[in-house]
Enzyme design. Structure first.
Site, short mmCIF file in Angstrom:
data_model
loop_
_atom_site.label_atom_id
_atom_site.label_comp_id
_atom_site.label_asym_id
_atom_site.label_seq_id
_atom_site.Cartn_x
_atom_site.Cartn_y
_atom_site.Cartn_z
N TYR A 162 0.82 -1.22 0.00
CA TYR A 162 0.00 0.00 0.00
C TYR A 162 0.85 1.27 0.00
O TYR A 162 0.32 2.38 -0.03
CB TYR A 162 -1.09 -0.01 1.06
N LYS A 177 4.87 3.67 5.09
CA LYS A 177 5.55 2.72 4.19
C LYS A 177 5.90 3.40 2.86
O LYS A 177 6.90 3.05 2.23
CB LYS A 177 4.69 1.49 3.96
C1 HXC Z 1 -7.09 2.88 17.22
C2 HXC Z 1 -5.16 2.67 18.49
C3 HXC Z 1 -5.20 1.26 18.37
C4 HXC Z 1 -6.28 0.69 17.61
C5 HXC Z 1 -3.47 1.80 19.56
N1 HXC Z 1 -4.06 2.94 19.23
N2 HXC Z 1 -4.13 0.74 19.04
N3 HXC Z 1 -6.09 3.47 17.92
N4 HXC Z 1 -7.19 1.54 17.05
N5 HXC Z 1 -6.39 -0.62 17.43
C6 HXC Z 1 -3.68 4.30 19.64
C7 HXC Z 1 -3.71 4.44 21.15
O1 HXC Z 1 -5.03 4.69 21.61
C8 HXC Z 1 -2.77 5.62 21.35
O2 HXC Z 1 -3.40 6.84 21.04
C9 HXC Z 1 -1.71 5.41 20.28
O3 HXC Z 1 -2.30 4.53 19.29
C10 HXC Z 1 -0.46 4.75 20.84
O4 HXC Z 1 -0.86 3.55 21.50
P1 HXC Z 1 0.04 2.86 22.62
O5 HXC Z 1 -0.59 1.56 22.97
O6 HXC Z 1 0.31 3.84 23.72
O7 HXC Z 1 1.42 2.69 21.83
P2 HXC Z 1 2.62 1.72 22.04
O8 HXC Z 1 2.59 1.05 23.39
O9 HXC Z 1 3.81 2.45 21.65
O10 HXC Z 1 2.32 0.51 21.00
C11 HXC Z 1 2.39 0.71 19.63
C12 HXC Z 1 1.26 0.01 18.89
C13 HXC Z 1 1.20 -1.50 19.19
C14 HXC Z 1 1.47 0.27 17.40
C15 HXC Z 1 -0.07 0.62 19.30
O11 HXC Z 1 0.15 -2.13 18.45
C16 HXC Z 1 2.49 -2.19 18.87
O12 HXC Z 1 3.40 -2.19 19.68
N6 HXC Z 1 2.61 -2.79 17.69
C17 HXC Z 1 3.86 -3.44 17.22
C18 HXC Z 1 3.57 -4.61 16.37
C19 HXC Z 1 2.73 -4.28 15.18
O13 HXC Z 1 2.04 -3.26 15.09
N7 HXC Z 1 2.79 -5.15 14.19
C20 HXC Z 1 2.02 -5.00 12.97
C21 HXC Z 1 2.91 -5.06 11.83
S1 HXC Z 1 1.99 -5.81 10.52
P3 HXC Z 1 -4.06 7.80 22.18
O14 HXC Z 1 -4.60 8.95 21.41
O15 HXC Z 1 -5.14 6.97 22.83
O16 HXC Z 1 -2.96 8.17 23.13
C22 HXC Z 1 2.00 -4.72 9.22
C23 HXC Z 1 1.27 -5.09 7.97
C24 HXC Z 1 0.19 -6.12 8.12
O17 HXC Z 1 2.52 -3.68 9.28
C25 HXC Z 1 -0.75 -6.07 6.96
C26 HXC Z 1 -1.85 -7.10 7.14
C27 HXC Z 1 -3.09 -6.78 6.40
P1 NAP Z 2 4.90 -8.43 13.85
O1 NAP Z 2 5.06 -9.91 14.12
O2 NAP Z 2 3.86 -7.70 14.57
O3 NAP Z 2 6.33 -7.80 14.12
C1 NAP Z 2 6.56 -6.46 14.36
C2 NAP Z 2 7.83 -6.37 15.17
O4 NAP Z 2 8.18 -5.01 15.33
C3 NAP Z 2 7.68 -6.96 16.56
O5 NAP Z 2 8.64 -7.99 16.74
C4 NAP Z 2 7.95 -5.80 17.49
O6 NAP Z 2 8.75 -6.22 18.60
C5 NAP Z 2 8.74 -4.84 16.61
N1 NAP Z 2 8.56 -3.46 17.03
C6 NAP Z 2 7.40 -2.74 17.04
N2 NAP Z 2 7.61 -1.51 17.52
C7 NAP Z 2 8.94 -1.44 17.81
C8 NAP Z 2 9.77 -0.41 18.34
N3 NAP Z 2 9.27 0.78 18.68
N4 NAP Z 2 11.09 -0.68 18.51
C9 NAP Z 2 11.60 -1.90 18.16
N5 NAP Z 2 10.87 -2.91 17.67
C10 NAP Z 2 9.55 -2.68 17.49
O7 NAP Z 2 4.69 -8.15 12.30
P2 NAP Z 2 5.10 -8.96 10.98
O8 NAP Z 2 3.86 -9.43 10.35
O9 NAP Z 2 6.19 -9.93 11.28
O10 NAP Z 2 5.65 -7.77 10.11
C11 NAP Z 2 7.03 -7.59 9.83
C12 NAP Z 2 7.20 -6.57 8.76
O11 NAP Z 2 6.51 -6.98 7.57
C13 NAP Z 2 6.63 -5.19 9.11
O12 NAP Z 2 7.46 -4.19 8.58
C14 NAP Z 2 5.29 -5.18 8.42
O13 NAP Z 2 4.84 -3.90 8.14
C15 NAP Z 2 5.61 -5.96 7.16
N6 NAP Z 2 4.43 -6.58 6.52
C16 NAP Z 2 3.90 -7.72 7.02
C17 NAP Z 2 2.84 -8.33 6.36
C18 NAP Z 2 2.26 -9.62 6.81
O14 NAP Z 2 1.36 -10.14 6.16
N7 NAP Z 2 2.74 -10.21 7.90
C19 NAP Z 2 2.30 -7.74 5.21
C20 NAP Z 2 2.85 -6.55 4.75
C21 NAP Z 2 3.94 -5.98 5.41
P3 NAP Z 2 8.54 -5.62 20.09
O15 NAP Z 2 7.07 -5.65 20.34
O16 NAP Z 2 9.34 -6.59 20.95
O17 NAP Z 2 9.13 -4.26 20.08
#
Ligand code: HXC
Ligand code: NAP
Length: 291
Positions: A162, A177
């Site tokens: 995207y 991204k």
């Molecule tokens: C709306 C949300 C939300 C949700 C969090 N927020 N989750 N808002 N819907 N589901 C808001 C919170 O309310 C807060 O805003 C702000 O985001 C920050 O949230 P925190 O929990 O304080 O942040 P933090 O502890 O730093 O955690 C970051 C995080 C968390 C992004 C929210 O999910 C995380 O740690 N994620 C890491 C792993 C991850 O995201 N993996 C996905 C990668 S997959 P306010 O205003 O309330 O303060 C990918 C592609 C996949 O990228 C594609 C598949 C289709």
């Molecule tokens: P995931 O399992 O949720 O992994 C995300 C990782 O990011 C976690 O291990 C998390 O570790 C780390 N992370 C998040 N915030 C961080 C921070 N502030 N500092 C350091 N580490 C942090 O997701 P995934 O599916 O493996 O995705 C991996 C990559 O592929 C991402 O870039 C995602 O956008 C991309 N992607 C994935 C898919 C899919 O289908 N899986 C599709 C498109 C793109 P901690 O929580 O320990 O910090």
């Protein structure tokens, strides 16, 4: 007629010669879960030492265990990539341990589905800060060290399709991204004279058990994913890992500034007659928006 793209070789097979990365170290953010863990494991199978950088102790432990399982060496360092000084400290730890990385994989990212009108400023900032700013801070730290020592290196930035198309329901992540893709192109040109390659690598949908509850919940709400892909199947994490090791290998030295998509052509998919448009908040089962 074949039904979709063939299955890849089994987990554990490697695409490159044994020992391709012997003596090399790879710094991978977010390598304790999902795709990052799959990439780290594949580099370790090919002889690399792995530095895992992420926030949560349970993820660091899980990543280290996966590397140990394939007989690899691993240093797991707690690091929030939003904080440049934590990144510097992580690289210092790696250097002290004798694992100065020659490869950086910017894999960590943040994402959750939310209609743009419901997104709080802090939600936007958090995703952009981790996904885009964190990627730049890690790349900068890596490059400064290699420029200082006049040594070559390879950076791989993990993206998402995207970045080109936009991502309804993921305005923050899609914009971040897109920034990562653009940054890849700029840095590739700036740092090529110093021997540093910078490439992007984009997975299609690759489900895994570590996906956040939020992402899994959104995937589970809709129909089977395989039949929605031109390949008639979703991707396997190892397919991304093989592409990552190729891009960082000696066989890809002249590839730089490129973003490789591993998604079975899903992002180019268009229907002859497009399906009916359903607003994102309706897809997510949300009530109409009110201020
Ligand atoms: C709306 C949300 C939300 C949700 C969090 N927020 N989750 N808002 N819907 N589901 C808001 C919170 O309310 C807060 O805003 C702000 O985001 C920050 O949230 P925190 O929990 O304080 O942040 P933090 O502890 O730093 O955690 C970051 C995080 C968390 C992004 C929210 O999910 C995380 O740690 N994620 C890491 C792993 C991850 O995201 N993996 C996905 C990668 S997959 P306010 O205003 O309330 O303060 C990918 C592609 C996949 O990228 C594609 C598949 C289709
Ligand atoms: P995931 O399992 O949720 O992994 C995300 C990782 O990011 C976690 O291990 C998390 O570790 C780390 N992370 C998040 N915030 C961080 C921070 N502030 N500092 C350091 N580490 C942090 O997701 P995934 O599916 O493996 O995705 C991996 C990559 O592929 C991402 O870039 C995602 O956008 C991309 N992607 C994935 C898919 C899919 O289908 N899986 C599709 C498109 C793109 P901690 O929580 O320990 O910090």
């Amino acid at each position: 007629m074949y039904q979709g793209l063939p299955e890849p070789p089994a987990l554990g097979a490697s695409a490159l010669p044994d020992g391709t990365f012997s003596g090399a170290s790879v710094f991978i953010t977010g390598a304790g879960t999902g795709l990052g863990k799959a990439i780290a494991t594949e580099f370790a199978r090919l002889g690399a030492a792995i530095i895992i950088a992420s926030r949560k102790p349970e993820h660091l432990a899980s990543g280290a265990a996966a590397i140990a399982e394939v007989g690899g060496r691993c240093l797991a360092v707690a690091c929030d990539i939003r904080e440049p000084e934590q990144i510097t400290a992580a690289f210092d730890r790696a250097a002290e341990a004798g694992f100065m990385p020659s490869i950086l994989v910017n894999n960590a990212a943040a994402n959750f589905a939310v209609p743009a009108e419901d997104m709080s400023p802090n939600a936007w900032r958090t995703v952009v800060d981790i996904t885009l700013n964190g990627t730049f801070f890690c790349a900068r730290e890596f490059a400064r060290r290699h420029l200082d020592t006049a040594t070559p290196g390879s950076i791989i930035n993990i993206g998402a399709t995207y970045a080109w198309t936009g991502g309804p329901g993921f305005a923050h992540s899609a914009a971040a991204k897109a920034g990562v893709k653009n940054l890849t192109e700029t840095l590739a040109v700036e740092w090529a004279p110093y021997g540093i390659q910078v490439n992007g690598l984009v997975p299609g949908l690759m489900p895994h058990d570590d996906m956040t509850a939020d992402i899994q919940g959104n995937l589970a709400r809709t129909h089977d994913k395989d039949v929605c892909q031109p390949a008639m199947r979703v991707g396997r994490p190892r397919e991304l890992a093989w592409a990552a090791t190729f891009l960082a290998s000696p066989y890809a030295r002249f590839i730089s500034g490129h973003t490789l998509v591993v998604d079975g052509a899903n992002w180019q998919r268009r229907a002859l007659t497009m399906p009916e448009v359903v607003p994102v908040r309706e897809q997510m089962g949300r009530e109409p928006f009110t201020l």
